[in-house]
Design a protein around this motif. Structure first.
Motif, PDB file in Angstrom:
ATOM      1  N   ASN A   1       0.830  -1.209   0.000  1.00  0.00           N
ATOM      2  CA  ASN A   1       0.000   0.000   0.000  1.00  0.00           C
ATOM      3  C   ASN A   1       0.864   1.259   0.000  1.00  0.00           C
ATOM      4  OD1 ASN A   1      -2.335  -1.515   0.041  1.00  0.00           O
ATOM      5  ND2 ASN A   1      -2.670  -1.321   2.237  1.00  0.00           N
ATOM      6  N   MET A   2       1.978   1.203   0.720  1.00  0.00           N
ATOM      7  CA  MET A   2       2.896   2.345   0.728  1.00  0.00           C
ATOM      8  C   MET A   2       3.384   2.650  -0.688  1.00  0.00           C
ATOM      9  SD  MET A   2       5.357   1.643   4.017  1.00  0.00           S
ATOM     10  CE  MET A   2       4.722   1.243   5.650  1.00  0.00           C
ATOM     11  N   GLN A   3       3.734   1.615  -1.428  1.00  0.00           N
ATOM     12  CA  GLN A   3       4.192   1.815  -2.808  1.00  0.00           C
ATOM     13  C   GLN A   3       3.103   2.439  -3.666  1.00  0.00           C
ATOM     14  OE1 GLN A   3       5.425  -2.298  -3.474  1.00  0.00           O
ATOM     15  NE2 GLN A   3       7.562  -1.630  -3.637  1.00  0.00           N
ATOM     16  N   ARG A   4       1.889   2.010  -3.471  1.00  0.00           N
ATOM     17  CA  ARG A   4       0.769   2.599  -4.206  1.00  0.00           C
ATOM     18  C   ARG A   4       0.623   4.075  -3.867  1.00  0.00           C
ATOM     19  NH1 ARG A   4      -4.286  -0.358  -2.374  1.00  0.00           N
ATOM     20  NH2 ARG A   4      -5.276   1.185  -3.729  1.00  0.00           N
ATOM     21  N   ALA A   5       0.765   4.404  -2.596  1.00  0.00           N
ATOM     22  CA  ALA A   5       0.509   5.761  -2.140  1.00  0.00           C
ATOM     23  C   ALA A   5       1.528   6.763  -2.667  1.00  0.00           C
ATOM     24  CB  ALA A   5       0.488   5.807  -0.613  1.00  0.00           C
ATOM     25  N   ILE A   6       2.768   6.331  -2.841  1.00  0.00           N
ATOM     26  CA  ILE A   6       3.790   7.298  -3.267  1.00  0.00           C
ATOM     27  C   ILE A   6       4.282   7.037  -4.686  1.00  0.00           C
ATOM     28  CG2 ILE A   6       4.550   8.009  -0.993  1.00  0.00           C
ATOM     29  CD1 ILE A   6       6.790   6.033  -1.092  1.00  0.00           C
ATOM     30  N   GLY A   7       3.442   6.356  -5.479  1.00  0.00           N
ATOM     31  CA  GLY A   7       3.669   6.404  -6.910  1.00  0.00           C
ATOM     32  C   GLY A   7       4.362   5.249  -7.555  1.00  0.00           C
ATOM     33  N   HIS A   8       4.297   4.064  -6.971  1.00  0.00           N
ATOM     34  CA  HIS A   8       4.980   2.923  -7.580  1.00  0.00           C
ATOM     35  C   HIS A   8       4.009   2.005  -8.310  1.00  0.00           C
ATOM     36  CE1 HIS A   8       8.189   0.113  -8.292  1.00  0.00           C
ATOM     37  NE2 HIS A   8       7.571  -0.846  -7.640  1.00  0.00           N
ATOM     38  N   ILE A   9       2.975   1.537  -7.643  1.00  0.00           N
ATOM     39  CA  ILE A   9       2.016   0.630  -8.285  1.00  0.00           C
ATOM     40  C   ILE A   9       0.579   0.964  -7.851  1.00  0.00           C
ATOM     41  CG2 ILE A   9       3.452  -1.390  -8.738  1.00  0.00           C
ATOM     42  CD1 ILE A   9       2.713  -2.474  -6.010  1.00  0.00           C
ATOM     43  N   PRO A  10      -0.217   1.626  -8.666  1.00  0.00           N
ATOM     44  CA  PRO A  10       0.158   2.373  -9.882  1.00  0.00           C
ATOM     45  C   PRO A  10       0.645   3.754  -9.492  1.00  0.00           C
ATOM     46  CG  PRO A  10      -2.188   2.529  -9.515  1.00  0.00           C
ATOM     47  CD  PRO A  10      -1.651   1.663  -8.397  1.00  0.00           C
ATOM     48  N   GLN A  11       0.495   4.748 -10.374  1.00  0.00           N
ATOM     49  CA  GLN A  11       0.936   6.088 -10.039  1.00  0.00           C
ATOM     50  C   GLN A  11       0.185   6.592  -8.822  1.00  0.00           C
ATOM     51  OE1 GLN A  11       0.732   8.824 -13.275  1.00  0.00           O
ATOM     52  NE2 GLN A  11       1.205  10.620 -12.041  1.00  0.00           N
ATOM     53  N   GLY A  12       0.956   7.118  -7.878  1.00  0.00           N
ATOM     54  CA  GLY A  12       0.349   7.577  -6.632  1.00  0.00           C
ATOM     55  C   GLY A  12      -0.215   8.975  -6.730  1.00  0.00           C
ATOM     56  N   MET A  13      -0.669   9.485  -5.609  1.00  0.00           N
ATOM     57  CA  MET A  13      -1.284  10.802  -5.559  1.00  0.00           C
ATOM     58  C   MET A  13      -0.379  11.734  -4.754  1.00  0.00           C
ATOM     59  SD  MET A  13      -5.158   9.503  -4.736  1.00  0.00           S
ATOM     60  CE  MET A  13      -5.946  11.072  -5.062  1.00  0.00           C
ATOM     61  N   ILE A  14      -0.586  13.027  -4.927  1.00  0.00           N
ATOM     62  CA  ILE A  14       0.148  13.986  -4.115  1.00  0.00           C
ATOM     63  C   ILE A  14      -0.443  13.930  -2.714  1.00  0.00           C
ATOM     64  CG2 ILE A  14       0.702  16.426  -3.794  1.00  0.00           C
ATOM     65  CD1 ILE A  14       0.430  16.760  -6.816  1.00  0.00           C
ATOM     66  N   ILE A  15       0.376  13.519  -1.743  1.00  0.00           N
ATOM     67  CA  ILE A  15      -0.184  13.235  -0.424  1.00  0.00           C
ATOM     68  C   ILE A  15       0.417  14.079   0.683  1.00  0.00           C
ATOM     69  CG2 ILE A  15      -0.775  10.862  -1.005  1.00  0.00           C
ATOM     70  CD1 ILE A  15       1.741   9.998   0.509  1.00  0.00           C
ATOM     71  N   SER A  16       1.412  14.928   0.386  1.00  0.00           N
ATOM     72  CA  SER A  16       2.038  15.675   1.463  1.00  0.00           C
ATOM     73  C   SER A  16       1.759  17.163   1.333  1.00  0.00           C
ATOM     74  CB  SER A  16       3.553  15.447   1.463  1.00  0.00           C
ATOM     75  OG  SER A  16       4.150  16.020   0.313  1.00  0.00           O
ATOM     76  N   MET A  17       1.679  17.820   2.473  1.00  0.00           N
ATOM     77  CA  MET A  17       1.524  19.264   2.478  1.00  0.00           C
ATOM     78  C   MET A  17       2.032  19.801   3.802  1.00  0.00           C
ATOM     79  SD  MET A  17      -2.634  19.431   2.728  1.00  0.00           S
ATOM     80  CE  MET A  17      -2.629  21.173   2.282  1.00  0.00           C
ATOM     81  N   GLY A  18       2.407  21.078   3.818  1.00  0.00           N
ATOM     82  CA  GLY A  18       2.896  21.677   5.040  1.00  0.00           C
ATOM     83  C   GLY A  18       1.798  21.822   6.070  1.00  0.00           C
ATOM     84  N   GLU A  19       2.191  21.767   7.316  1.00  0.00           N
ATOM     85  CA  GLU A  19       1.228  21.955   8.396  1.00  0.00           C
ATOM     86  C   GLU A  19       0.674  23.376   8.342  1.00  0.00           C
ATOM     87  OE1 GLU A  19       1.048  21.443  13.259  1.00  0.00           O
ATOM     88  OE2 GLU A  19       2.943  21.920  12.291  1.00  0.00           O
ATOM     89  N   PRO A  20      -0.633  23.545   8.415  1.00  0.00           N
ATOM     90  CA  PRO A  20      -1.193  24.899   8.394  1.00  0.00           C
ATOM     91  C   PRO A  20      -0.653  25.743   9.535  1.00  0.00           C
ATOM     92  CG  PRO A  20      -2.913  23.251   8.082  1.00  0.00           C
ATOM     93  CD  PRO A  20      -1.666  22.509   8.462  1.00  0.00           C
ATOM     94  N   ALA A  21      -0.514  27.035   9.305  1.00  0.00           N
ATOM     95  CA  ALA A  21       0.042  27.929  10.321  1.00  0.00           C
ATOM     96  C   ALA A  21      -0.792  27.941  11.590  1.00  0.00           C
ATOM     97  CB  ALA A  21       0.157  29.343   9.764  1.00  0.00           C
ATOM     98  N   THR A  22      -2.072  27.643  11.461  1.00  0.00           N
ATOM     99  CA  THR A  22      -2.950  27.648  12.634  1.00  0.00           C
ATOM    100  C   THR A  22      -2.891  26.345  13.421  1.00  0.00           C
ATOM    101  OG1 THR A  22      -4.759  26.912  11.194  1.00  0.00           O
ATOM    102  CG2 THR A  22      -4.574  29.278  11.611  1.00  0.00           C
ATOM    103  N   SER A  23      -2.155  25.349  12.927  1.00  0.00           N
ATOM    104  CA  SER A  23      -2.031  24.064  13.607  1.00  0.00           C
ATOM    105  C   SER A  23      -0.715  24.018  14.361  1.00  0.00           C
ATOM    106  CB  SER A  23      -2.091  22.922  12.576  1.00  0.00           C
ATOM    107  OG  SER A  23      -1.836  21.678  13.190  1.00  0.00           O
ATOM    108  N   THR A  24      -0.724  23.451  15.562  1.00  0.00           N
ATOM    109  CA  THR A  24       0.491  23.387  16.382  1.00  0.00           C
ATOM    110  C   THR A  24       0.648  21.992  16.966  1.00  0.00           C
ATOM    111  OG1 THR A  24      -0.748  24.259  18.268  1.00  0.00           O
ATOM    112  CG2 THR A  24       0.502  25.832  16.966  1.00  0.00           C
ATOM    113  N   VAL A  25       0.780  20.999  16.099  1.00  0.00           N
ATOM    114  CA  VAL A  25       0.902  19.617  16.559  1.00  0.00           C
ATOM    115  C   VAL A  25       2.200  19.416  17.327  1.00  0.00           C
ATOM    116  CG1 VAL A  25       1.133  17.224  15.777  1.00  0.00           C
ATOM    117  CG2 VAL A  25      -0.599  18.693  14.777  1.00  0.00           C
ATOM    118  N   GLY A  26       3.278  20.081  16.914  1.00  0.00           N
ATOM    119  CA  GLY A  26       4.549  19.957  17.613  1.00  0.00           C
ATOM    120  C   GLY A  26       5.235  18.634  17.359  1.00  0.00           C
TER     121      GLY A  26
END
Length: 333
Positions: free
Chosen positions: A197-222
């Protein structure tokens, strides 16, 4: 209600002895919300902290709106200190930010290190995908060898052939304890499915999707990174987490991820992908972090390990010759 699963750190990065400069925060007495004698909030000290906080962008833990450097400790300065401590996790495990900057404490040390590397985190994520795919592919190849060993016939003779995959099976056992369950091969297949499933998610079998983004400025997960249980399978429906109001189909990259070296970043990707590509409910969570508490990690049962995000990252790095890997070895601090 779903909660985000985060890759955390108990460490405050410190480059060692700090050399005072025009951009160094220096205070005589503590600055914060407590009354004297805990906090004196001397005007020069308050101004120094306001100036130091303003050097950090909101995405790096700075104030959402720049502080007025007026040497007056008010609600906005108070909130900015809390936010900075939350983003950089400048408090003891199990506690909360105290909103106080001491003359020699962790908060002023982190302020004086300055903003982290100037990188675009989603771009950095993309740059580390090939290494993460390489490690995942090597892991799956090793699991096939381990399956050969676990499926070997119980017959005497040809010991060399019967030991094919033994080393890989031992590493699998170290992290997932499959031999303690009635059907180790079935366990192995379920673990391998997550890596697939990891390979599917980051574009190996088949082409994956854009899945990452920066943490919003209003979020403070730390944390370094965080995501949601089974987020990969929530993308098409654009599901929103009711507590955080964030899309559940992404891996979010926090400011501290800028401190990660190349291998640590790849480790973080694999850890978060375990959460992201596991089941949507009753899936892979965080039961123990190896870097935080190795003893607790090693005490996990087979059932707990199979649902523990760090187990997947630890096994992968064990199989590429980097056992007991710690994400805290960032390489950039």
């Amino acid at each position: 209600m779903s909660k985000p699963f985060i890759l955390e750190s108990d460490r405050t990065c410190n480059n060692g002895t700090l050399t005072l400069s025009s951009t160094t925060a220096f205070i005589v007495k503590s600055v914060g919300q407590a009354a004297p004698p805990r906090c004196h909030n001397l005007p020069a000290d308050v101004r120094s902290i306001q100036s130091a906080l303003n050097r950090f962008a909101p995405t790096d833990g700075g104030p959402v709106e720049p502080l007025k450097e007026d040497a007056i400790f008010g609600p906005k300065t108070n909130a900015a200190i809390f936010r900075f401590q939350q983003v950089w996790e400048l408090f003891k495990a199990g506690s909360k930010p105290d909103g106080i900057v001491d003359p020699t404490g962790k908060t002023i040390q982190r302020l004086n290190i300055g903003p982290s590397r100037s990188v675009d985190l989603p771009t950095e994520f993309g740059l580390r995908i090939p290494r993460a795919l390489e490690i995942i592919a090597a892991t799956r190849a090793a699991l096939r060898l381990a399956k050969t060993f676990l499926s070997r016939p119980k017959l005497p003779g040809l010991p060399a052939l019967l030991n094919i995959g033994k080393a890989e099976a031992e590493k699998l056992e170290k992290h997932f304890h499959v031999s303690t369950k009635p059907n180790p091969v079935q366990r192995l297949d379920a673990i391998d499915e997550i890596y697939s499933n990891m390979q599917r998610a980051i574009g190996h079998i088949p082409q994956g999707m854009i899945i990452s983004m920066g943490e919003p400025a209003t979020s403070t997960v730390g944390a370094f990174m965080f995501t949601f249980e089974g987020g990969f399978f929530r993308q098409a429906r654009q599901e929103i987490d009711q507590e955080t109001r964030l899309h559940m189909g992404s891996i979010y990259l926090c400011p501290k991820a800028k401190l990660l070296g190349p291998e640590s970043f790849a480790y973080g990707i694999i850890h978060e992908l375990a959460h992201f590509t596991g089941p949507r409910s009753n899936g892979i969570i965080d039961k123990a972090y190896f870097a935080r508490n190795p003893q607790e990690y090693r005490r996990l049962s087979a059932d707990q390990a199979q649902k523990n995000g760090d187990s997947y990252a630890q096994l992968a790095f064990e199989l590429i010759g980097k056992p007991d890997f710690s994400i805290l070895n960032t390489g950039f601090v």
